[in-house]
Write an enzyme that holds these catalytic residues in place. Structure first.
Site, short mmCIF file in Angstrom:
data_model
loop_
_atom_site.label_atom_id
_atom_site.label_comp_id
_atom_site.label_asym_id
_atom_site.label_seq_id
_atom_site.Cartn_x
_atom_site.Cartn_y
_atom_site.Cartn_z
N ASP A 76 38.03 50.35 41.84
CA ASP A 76 39.23 50.47 42.65
C ASP A 76 38.92 51.02 44.04
O ASP A 76 39.56 50.62 45.02
CB ASP A 76 40.26 51.37 41.95
CG ASP A 76 41.05 50.59 40.92
OD1 ASP A 76 41.47 49.46 41.23
OD2 ASP A 76 41.23 51.09 39.80
N CYS A 114 32.08 56.23 37.22
CA CYS A 114 32.31 55.36 36.06
C CYS A 114 32.68 53.95 36.50
O CYS A 114 33.03 53.12 35.67
CB CYS A 114 33.36 55.96 35.13
SG CYS A 114 34.92 56.29 35.95
N GLU A 173 39.25 57.19 43.24
CA GLU A 173 39.23 55.72 43.35
C GLU A 173 40.19 55.21 44.41
O GLU A 173 40.46 54.02 44.52
CB GLU A 173 39.51 55.07 41.99
CG GLU A 173 40.74 55.57 41.27
CD GLU A 173 40.90 54.97 39.87
OE1 GLU A 173 40.25 53.98 39.55
OE2 GLU A 173 41.72 55.52 39.11
N HIS A 206 39.23 43.32 35.04
CA HIS A 206 39.18 43.90 33.70
C HIS A 206 38.66 42.91 32.66
O HIS A 206 38.06 43.31 31.67
CB HIS A 206 40.53 44.51 33.33
CG HIS A 206 40.73 45.81 34.01
ND1 HIS A 206 41.51 45.94 35.13
CD2 HIS A 206 40.16 47.03 33.80
CE1 HIS A 206 41.43 47.20 35.56
NE2 HIS A 206 40.63 47.88 34.77
C1 PEP Z 1 37.32 52.05 38.59
O1 PEP Z 1 38.33 51.76 39.23
O2 PEP Z 1 36.16 52.04 39.09
C2 PEP Z 1 37.40 52.42 37.16
C3 PEP Z 1 36.36 52.85 36.51
O3 PEP Z 1 38.60 52.25 36.54
P1 PEP Z 1 39.16 50.81 36.10
O4 PEP Z 1 38.03 49.81 36.24
O5 PEP Z 1 39.62 50.93 34.70
O6 PEP Z 1 40.26 50.56 37.07
MG MG Z 2 40.29 52.21 38.41
#
Ligand code: PEP
Ligand code: MG
Length: 572
Positions: free
Chosen positions: A457, A504, A433, A192
């Site tokens: 994920d 995403c 995910e 993150h």
């Molecule tokens: C992902 O897991 O690809 C996602 C978009 O969510 P995050 O990165 O916030 O876990």
């Molecule tokens: Mg995620």
């Protein structure tokens, strides 16, 4: 001049003075010599920190007693005893006089000594005490360091932030205008911190081994987030190279942004959507500036990570602001995805042994319906002001989806009962995910209005690789055949059910991957705003049949390396 290498995590180049940010982890607690006359002051600091830790632990004990029973409460009872252990206090006071170093260092040394001794004990119950000792000592350290460490929110000069690790909450609360670059010892491209650095367009190099010990406080450093390079005390020539790279990148971005008002359309006329991911409402401006077709992922949990838990009204205002600022473009709000590395003790989420496999995202929300409903009411009310979709994170089973949909209905009924306007019908989809969701996406598609594949994920759970751990980052591989097959299966199942499928996760931000995904049939791409133009350009320079041919060839290959080699020969 000294060069360090790491993972290129957020593009761009920066030169500024290093700001070494120590966290409560023992490994980054600095040793500071003290004068004999300062020992009493250090001792008083220790007692104050113990007092604050006692308040925390007492609250945790009372909460555990109500929510989890006496057995759990007993753990915290034992922590209280440790905090007030007279032998421990005696040792610390004596060490201060003897070793003449700051009290944090003594706390760390004593913790290690106990942990080493108990870790070797035959008796498993004694070995288990190690975690308790660490917990107590980290809590004391947290309070000690909090008083000492300058807050990232009040940074008054331009800096390159250097840390062992940064929490998402650090990224949210820091003074972003002053942070010109980021260097951390841990982390991976989809951690993150990396995602936020890209969102805030701050160059970052992660996974730099020994950064805290090799870089000096206030020394000038140059960070190259494209090459994954950190230069300590750069000479004139290196600074000039950095400046030239910065100007070239600005020109490239300017050139790409000329695509802003053009649609993401293949040369043979297939229109797909290229949207942006945001973490905080202020990013909405960049979404429009880079020409995205809307917001494909609003990571709503970041509203909660700035040190304050927003109530329904505050959430409503934030969602409404984002929805209205999109001027008719759609916004997908993902419900709270806390837990994992996004720890939020204020909501009762606690440290867990395996946080990434634990009580996070939809699992947390379904067991804290009170918190979930507040958020859903705020979203449903805001959705009246523009095209909005709701998306649930970390769905593993159809039952979770069913239960989450029921909570949406209940939240809507509450709004209407209160006489408030709420969206009566809005698309509700899920993130794919978790491998179980991808494998069973045909079942999930019966009740979801859309899918969005979260590759960050999905790869983590498919490859059993912590996405934030630099030591295993080589396994976080979007082109691994297992990952590609899960992506393909999800798209095929979504198509068969007639629902749109997007992505995403960070994979969608890579122009070469975008061609493969287009060929596999993906309808929507969502990524950090700055990456939108390059993906748009890739889509605008291919035909659908070319993309299908590329995807077909890629799906027949047997390793990530083969896919990467094929794509670089075919697409460049
Ligand atoms: C992902 O897991 O690809 C996602 C978009 O969510 P995050 O990165 O916030 O876990
Ligand atoms: Mg995620």
């Amino acid at each position: 001049m000294n060069e360090l290498n790491g993972i290129p995590a957020s593009p761009g180049v920066a030169v500024a003075r290093a700001f070494l940010f120590a966290t409560e982890d023992g490994s980054s607690v600095p040793v500071r010599a003290i004068l004999p006359s300062e020992a009493a002051y250090e001792w008083a600091r220790f007692l104050t920190a113990v007092g604050k830790a006692r308040v925390d632990v007492t609250a945790l004990r009372d909460k555990a007693r109500i929510e989890a029973g006496e057995d759990q409460a007993a753990i915290f009872e034992s922590h209280l005893l440790m905090l007030d252990d007279p032998d421990l206090h005696e040792r610390i006071e004596a060490s201060l006089g003897k070793t003449l170093v700051n009290v944090e260092r003594i706390v760390v040394d004593i913790e290690r000594e106990f942990a080493d001794k108990l870790g070797q004990a035959e008796d498993p119950s004694l070995r288990e005490r190690v975690a308790d000792i660490q917990d107590v000592s980290r809590r004391i350290l947290g309070h000690l360091l909090e008083r000492e460490r300058p807050s990232l929110a009040s940074l008054a000069e331009d800096v390159v932030l250097v840390a062992r690790d940064l929490m998402p909450s650090d990224m949210i609360s820091m003074n972003r205008a002053r942070v010109k670059g980021i260097v951390t010892e841990s982390g991976g491209r989809t951690s993150h911190v990396a995602i936020l650095a890209r969102a805030f367009e701050i160059p970052a190099v992660l996974g730099v081994v020994g950064a805290l010990s090799k870089l000096r406080q206030a020394s000038v450093i140059a960070v190259d987030g494209d090459l994954g390079l950190v230069i300590c005390d750069p000479d004139e020539a290196a600074i000039e190279r950095s400046n030239a790279a910065r100007s070239a990148a600005a020109l490239r971005q300017h050139d790409l942004d000329s695509l802003r008002d053009l649609p993401a359309c293949t040369t043979d006329g297939l229109r797909v959507l290229v949207k942006a991911n945001i973490e905080v409402p202020e990013e909405a401006e960049a979404v429009l500036a880079h020409g995205a077709d809307g917001i494909g992922l609003f990571r709503s949990e970041f509203l909660f990570l700035g040190g304050h838990v927003p109530d329904e009204e505050e959430q409503f205002v934030a969602y409404k602001r984002v929805i209205e600022s999109m001027k008719g473009r759609p916004v997908t709000i993902r419900t709270l995805d806390i837990g994992g590395d996004k720890v939020l003790p204020e909501l009762g989420a606690q440290d867990e042994k395996n946080p990434l496999l634990g009580w996070r995202a939809i699992r947390f929300c379904l067991s804290r319906e009170d918190i979930f409903k507040i958020q859903l009411r705020a979203i449903l009310r805001a959705a009246v002001f523009g095209e909005t979709r709701i998306m649930f994170p970390m769905i593993a089973t159809a039952d979770e989806l069913e239960r989450a949909l029921a909570v949406v209905d209940a939240a809507r009924a509450e709004c209407l009962e209160r006489g408030q306007k709420a969206a009566l019908d809005l698309p509700i989809g899920i993130m794919i995910e978790i491998p179980s969701a991808a494998m069973a996406s045909d079942i999930l598609a019966r009740r979801a209005d859309f899918f969005s594949i979260g590759t960050n994920d999905l790869i983590q759970y498919t490859m059993a690789v912590d996405r934030g751990n630099e030591k295993v980052s080589y396994l976080h591989e979007p082109y691994h055949p297992a990952v590609l097959r899960l992506v393909q299966k999800t798209i095929d199942n979504g198509k068969a059910a007639g629902i749109p499928v997007g992505m995403c996760g960070e994979m969608a931000a890579d122009p070469a991957s975008a061609i493969v995904l287009l060929g596999l049939g993906l309808d929507e791409f969502s990524m950090s705003s700055a990456a939108v133009p390059a993906v748009k350009r890739a889509i605008r320079s291919t035909t659908l049949s070319e993309a299908k041919a590329v995807a077909g060839a890629v799906m027949a290959l047997s390793s990530s390396a083969e896919v990467a080699a094929y794509l670089s020969s075919r697409l460049t």
